[in-house]
Structure formats: C-alpha cells, structure tokens
Design a protein around this motif. Structure first.
Motif, PDB file in Angstrom:
ATOM      1  N   LEU A  13      39.667  56.184  44.855  1.00  0.00           N
ATOM      2  CA  LEU A  13      38.361  55.630  44.493  1.00  0.00           C
ATOM      3  C   LEU A  13      37.908  54.582  45.504  1.00  0.00           C
ATOM      4  N   PRO A  14      36.639  54.593  45.888  1.00  0.00           N
ATOM      5  CA  PRO A  14      36.137  53.491  46.730  1.00  0.00           C
ATOM      6  C   PRO A  14      35.981  52.247  45.876  1.00  0.00           C
ATOM      7  N   LYS A  15      36.124  51.075  46.485  1.00  0.00           N
ATOM      8  CA  LYS A  15      36.104  49.832  45.713  1.00  0.00           C
ATOM      9  C   LYS A  15      34.821  49.041  45.867  1.00  0.00           C
ATOM     10  N   PHE A  16      33.829  49.581  46.551  1.00  0.00           N
ATOM     11  CA  PHE A  16      32.609  48.816  46.824  1.00  0.00           C
ATOM     12  C   PHE A  16      31.520  48.999  45.776  1.00  0.00           C
ATOM     13  N   TYR A  17      31.674  49.934  44.833  1.00  0.00           N
ATOM     14  CA  TYR A  17      30.623  50.194  43.850  1.00  0.00           C
ATOM     15  C   TYR A  17      31.162  49.826  42.469  1.00  0.00           C
ATOM     16  N   PHE A  18      30.765  48.658  41.981  1.00  0.00           N
ATOM     17  CA  PHE A  18      31.293  48.162  40.710  1.00  0.00           C
ATOM     18  C   PHE A  18      30.213  47.374  39.973  1.00  0.00           C
ATOM     19  N   SER A  19      30.460  47.127  38.701  1.00  0.00           N
ATOM     20  CA  SER A  19      29.544  46.307  37.901  1.00  0.00           C
ATOM     21  C   SER A  19      30.359  45.321  37.076  1.00  0.00           C
ATOM     22  N   VAL A  20      29.733  44.182  36.756  1.00  0.00           N
ATOM     23  CA  VAL A  20      30.379  43.147  35.958  1.00  0.00           C
ATOM     24  C   VAL A  20      29.432  42.783  34.821  1.00  0.00           C
ATOM     25  N   ASN A  21      29.930  42.859  33.588  1.00  0.00           N
ATOM     26  CA  ASN A  21      29.150  42.484  32.421  1.00  0.00           C
ATOM     27  C   ASN A  21      29.812  41.261  31.804  1.00  0.00           C
ATOM     28  N   LEU A  22      29.088  40.133  31.808  1.00  0.00           N
ATOM     29  CA  LEU A  22      29.632  38.878  31.294  1.00  0.00           C
ATOM     30  C   LEU A  22      29.313  38.641  29.821  1.00  0.00           C
ATOM     31  N   GLY A  23      28.893  39.657  29.112  1.00  0.00           N
ATOM     32  CA  GLY A  23      28.613  39.491  27.698  1.00  0.00           C
ATOM     33  C   GLY A  23      27.240  38.921  27.448  1.00  0.00           C
ATOM     34  N   ASP A  24      27.153  37.593  27.211  1.00  0.00           N
ATOM     35  CA  ASP A  24      25.889  36.948  26.853  1.00  0.00           C
ATOM     36  C   ASP A  24      24.835  37.026  27.956  1.00  0.00           C
ATOM     37  N   PRO A  25      25.147  36.635  29.216  1.00  0.00           N
ATOM     38  CA  PRO A  25      24.107  36.790  30.228  1.00  0.00           C
ATOM     39  C   PRO A  25      23.908  38.241  30.648  1.00  0.00           C
ATOM     40  N   GLY A  26      24.800  39.135  30.245  1.00  0.00           N
ATOM     41  CA  GLY A  26      24.652  40.551  30.578  1.00  0.00           C
ATOM     42  C   GLY A  26      25.239  40.901  31.923  1.00  0.00           C
ATOM     43  N   GLN A  27      24.705  41.971  32.511  1.00  0.00           N
ATOM     44  CA  GLN A  27      25.215  42.482  33.778  1.00  0.00           C
ATOM     45  C   GLN A  27      24.650  41.678  34.937  1.00  0.00           C
ATOM     46  N   ILE A  28      25.548  41.205  35.793  1.00  0.00           N
ATOM     47  CA  ILE A  28      25.162  40.377  36.934  1.00  0.00           C
ATOM     48  C   ILE A  28      25.721  41.030  38.192  1.00  0.00           C
ATOM     49  N   PRO A  29      24.923  41.136  39.256  1.00  0.00           N
ATOM     50  CA  PRO A  29      25.458  41.713  40.499  1.00  0.00           C
ATOM     51  C   PRO A  29      26.348  40.713  41.228  1.00  0.00           C
ATOM     52  N   PHE A  30      27.559  41.135  41.524  1.00  0.00           N
ATOM     53  CA  PHE A  30      28.512  40.300  42.239  1.00  0.00           C
ATOM     54  C   PHE A  30      28.841  40.929  43.581  1.00  0.00           C
ATOM     55  N   GLN A  31      29.196  40.085  44.514  1.00  0.00           N
ATOM     56  CA  GLN A  31      29.589  40.522  45.853  1.00  0.00           C
ATOM     57  C   GLN A  31      31.074  40.880  45.890  1.00  0.00           C
ATOM     58  N   GLU A  32      31.874  40.149  45.107  1.00  0.00           N
ATOM     59  CA  GLU A  32      33.320  40.323  45.180  1.00  0.00           C
ATOM     60  C   GLU A  32      33.965  39.955  43.851  1.00  0.00           C
ATOM     61  N   VAL A  33      35.002  40.693  43.486  1.00  0.00           N
ATOM     62  CA  VAL A  33      35.833  40.400  42.315  1.00  0.00           C
ATOM     63  C   VAL A  33      37.281  40.434  42.775  1.00  0.00           C
ATOM     64  N   SER A  34      38.050  39.404  42.439  1.00  0.00           N
ATOM     65  CA  SER A  34      39.466  39.395  42.802  1.00  0.00           C
ATOM     66  C   SER A  34      40.274  38.725  41.691  1.00  0.00           C
ATOM     67  N   GLY A  35      41.570  38.969  41.690  1.00  0.00           N
ATOM     68  CA  GLY A  35      42.460  38.353  40.717  1.00  0.00           C
ATOM     69  C   GLY A  35      42.712  39.197  39.489  1.00  0.00           C
ATOM     70  N   LEU A  36      42.487  40.501  39.577  1.00  0.00           N
ATOM     71  CA  LEU A  36      42.749  41.378  38.435  1.00  0.00           C
ATOM     72  C   LEU A  36      44.238  41.719  38.407  1.00  0.00           C
ATOM     73  N   ASP A  37      45.044  40.727  38.070  1.00  0.00           N
ATOM     74  CA  ASP A  37      46.486  40.955  38.046  1.00  0.00           C
ATOM     75  C   ASP A  37      47.087  40.439  36.749  1.00  0.00           C
ATOM     76  N   THR A  38      48.184  41.028  36.384  1.00  0.00           N
ATOM     77  CA  THR A  38      48.931  40.606  35.213  1.00  0.00           C
ATOM     78  C   THR A  38      50.408  40.807  35.511  1.00  0.00           C
ATOM     79  N   GLU A  39      51.252  39.986  34.929  1.00  0.00           N
ATOM     80  CA  GLU A  39      52.684  40.081  35.205  1.00  0.00           C
ATOM     81  C   GLU A  39      53.484  39.659  33.980  1.00  0.00           C
ATOM     82  N   SER A  40      54.717  40.090  33.965  1.00  0.00           N
ATOM     83  CA  SER A  40      55.640  39.727  32.898  1.00  0.00           C
ATOM     84  C   SER A  40      56.708  38.812  33.486  1.00  0.00           C
ATOM     85  N   GLU A  41      56.970  37.717  32.819  1.00  0.00           N
ATOM     86  CA  GLU A  41      58.030  36.820  33.261  1.00  0.00           C
ATOM     87  C   GLU A  41      59.380  37.469  32.966  1.00  0.00           C
TER      88      GLU A  41
END
Length: 152
Positions: free
Chosen positions: A14-42
C-alpha cells in the motif's frame, strides 16, 4: 515484461501518502504527516525460586502505546488545536476517538487505526525563518489509551 498489476490476484504494498484523519468533534482534517502509530508489550521477567535452570522466564506484560504526532499546515483563523488544548482544566480534558485511515485509489479505507480516548499533550507552532519559503506547519501530539487496527 513486468506485470502492470491489472491481473486479478496481483498484490502490491500500500502507498502511504493517501490517508485521512478524523478527530471526532472537529471532524476530518487534512494532515501532512502522521507518525507514532506504535504499540508494545512490556516483558516481565520471572524466575521461580526452585527452578534448577539458571535463567529467567519472560512473559508479556502491560501493553502501552506511544503518543501519535500529527502535522498540518497552518491556516488563517484555524485555532481548533489550541482551543482543544486550552480545555485542560484541573487534570480534565475532553477525550475523543481518533480514526486514521489509509486509503486506496477509490478513497476507501484499506487499513484503519483507531485511538481510544485521545487528548492533546503538546502543540508545537511553526518555526520561522526570514530566508525560507516553506509552508507554516504546526504539530499536534496526542496521548491515548488504546490503539486498535482494522482492515478496511
């Protein structure tokens, strides 16, 4: 000759340049970059006192997720992030669900990341340079309680 990808069953990353972000109350906002989508188990280390082996056992522990960072251009009279951030009063803040979708060429979500109970922890305004010609970009950092991933 290389496969053009039009054959049935062709699989491409999948290409990573075409995405959308919905923040709930303000709705969909165009963003340039999203990072930090990580999760880990101790990892929890444990060794029983009567275990003859001289090593520890590792078990999965609590699951934690890092903060998600969103970057977007600054527009005139657009203070939605600052307004949301200023609602922090005596350790309370309006938490909301955030949905980040990776889209295909038909604008349909292929992968969806959902942040539960997200709230802003940091906002960074743009840096300014008199000799620069870049767009002004602000950064919003969100803390959340859980990250889930779904296929579209």
């Amino acid at each position: 000759m290389a496969d053009a990808g039009d054959k049935q069953g062709a699989t491409w990353p999948l290409p990573k340049f075409y995405f959308s972000v919905n923040l709930g109350d303000p709705g969909q906002i165009p963003f340039q970059e999203v990072s930090g989508l990580d999760t880990e188990s101790e990892a929890i280390t444990y060794r029983a006192g009567d275990n003859p082996a001289f090593n520890v056992i590792k078990m999965p522990g609590l699951i934690k997720s890092g903060n998600v960072t969103l970057k977007k251009g600054i527009f005139v009279s657009d203070n939605r992030f600052w307004t949301w951030f200023e609602q922090i009063k005596l350790n309370t803040i309006k938490r909301q669900s955030v949905v980040i979708s990776l889209l295909d060429q038909t604008n349909k979500p292929t992968m969806v990341w959902k942040l539960a109970n997200a709230f802003p922890v940091k906002i960074t305004g743009t840096d300014m340079k008199s000799d620069g010609n870049e767009v002004a970009v602000e950064t919003l950092e969100l803390a959340h309680e859980k990250l889930t991933i779904e296929n579209g």
